[in-house]
Design a protein around this motif. Structure first.
Motif, PDB file in Angstrom:
ATOM      1  N   ARG A  21       4.057   4.583  -6.777  1.00  0.00           N
ATOM      2  CA  ARG A  21       3.873   4.087  -8.139  1.00  0.00           C
ATOM      3  C   ARG A  21       2.965   5.047  -8.910  1.00  0.00           C
ATOM      4  N   ARG A  22       1.882   5.453  -8.275  1.00  0.00           N
ATOM      5  CA  ARG A  22       0.968   6.405  -8.934  1.00  0.00           C
ATOM      6  C   ARG A  22       1.696   7.717  -9.234  1.00  0.00           C
ATOM      7  N   TYR A  23       2.527   8.173  -8.300  1.00  0.00           N
ATOM      8  CA  TYR A  23       3.295   9.407  -8.514  1.00  0.00           C
ATOM      9  C   TYR A  23       4.167   9.278  -9.759  1.00  0.00           C
ATOM     10  N   TRP A  24       4.916   8.168  -9.866  1.00  0.00           N
ATOM     11  CA  TRP A  24       5.814   8.000 -10.998  1.00  0.00           C
ATOM     12  C   TRP A  24       5.054   7.835 -12.304  1.00  0.00           C
ATOM     13  N   GLU A  25       3.926   7.141 -12.259  1.00  0.00           N
ATOM     14  CA  GLU A  25       3.126   7.014 -13.482  1.00  0.00           C
ATOM     15  C   GLU A  25       2.643   8.382 -13.956  1.00  0.00           C
ATOM     16  N   GLN A  26       2.193   9.211 -13.028  1.00  0.00           N
ATOM     17  CA  GLN A  26       1.749  10.556 -13.396  1.00  0.00           C
ATOM     18  C   GLN A  26       2.913  11.376 -13.941  1.00  0.00           C
ATOM     19  N   SER A  27       4.081  11.238 -13.343  1.00  0.00           N
ATOM     20  CA  SER A  27       5.261  11.956 -13.829  1.00  0.00           C
ATOM     21  C   SER A  27       5.622  11.516 -15.241  1.00  0.00           C
ATOM     22  N   ASP A  43       0.834  -1.209   0.000  1.00  0.00           N
ATOM     23  CA  ASP A  43       0.000   0.000   0.000  1.00  0.00           C
ATOM     24  C   ASP A  43       0.868   1.257   0.000  1.00  0.00           C
ATOM     25  N   TRP A  44       1.925   1.250   0.789  1.00  0.00           N
ATOM     26  CA  TRP A  44       2.825   2.397   0.882  1.00  0.00           C
ATOM     27  C   TRP A  44       3.514   2.642  -0.464  1.00  0.00           C
ATOM     28  N   VAL A  45       3.980   1.560  -1.082  1.00  0.00           N
ATOM     29  CA  VAL A  45       4.673   1.667  -2.371  1.00  0.00           C
ATOM     30  C   VAL A  45       3.697   2.105  -3.463  1.00  0.00           C
ATOM     31  N   GLU A  46       2.458   1.685  -3.364  1.00  0.00           N
ATOM     32  CA  GLU A  46       1.453   2.016  -4.376  1.00  0.00           C
ATOM     33  C   GLU A  46       1.315   3.525  -4.572  1.00  0.00           C
TER      34      GLU A  46
END
Length: 111
Positions: free
Chosen positions: A87-93, A81-84
């Motif tokens: 992951r969303r941050y990097w996908e948006q970037s 959950d913490w890593v997720e």
């Protein structure tokens, strides 16, 4: 939760402990069986098990002479959950970077 997350990451930092968890994902087993693939003494394996137990990643039972170790996966879900969130941050970037690169390519073609 922060203390639990710290304990979990500390436990996962060691490759021997990660290998122990991978083995326990197949089912419970004894300390002796867990120790077999490693070039580590039984007391050394026991130290690793104590770290994993402190982090809540394993539990140890007692059935007559057999003391099985079991995987307790809940702390791993908390790590996921913490890593997720990251992951969303990097996908948006990466999505923003893709958009920017498309704009640059369009400008190059227009020149």
């Amino acid at each position: 939760m922060e203390d639990q997350l710290n304990a979990t990451f500390a436990a996962l930092a060691d490759p021997t402990r990660r290998a122990i968890l991978a083995r326990l994902a197949s089912g419970e087993t004894s300390v002796t069986e867990l120790a077999k693939p490693f070039d580590i003494s039984l007391p050394g394996i026991s130290k690793h098990l104590k770290v994993l137990e402190h982090a809540g990643l394993i539990s140890r039972g007692r059935e007559a002479q057999w003391r099985p170790c079991r995987l307790e996966a809940e702390p791993l879900r908390e790590v996921a959950d913490w890593v997720e969130a990251y992951r969303r941050y990097w996908e948006q970037s990466f999505d923003r970077l893709d958009d920017y690169l498309r704009v640059l390519k369009t400008k190059e073609k227009g020149e």
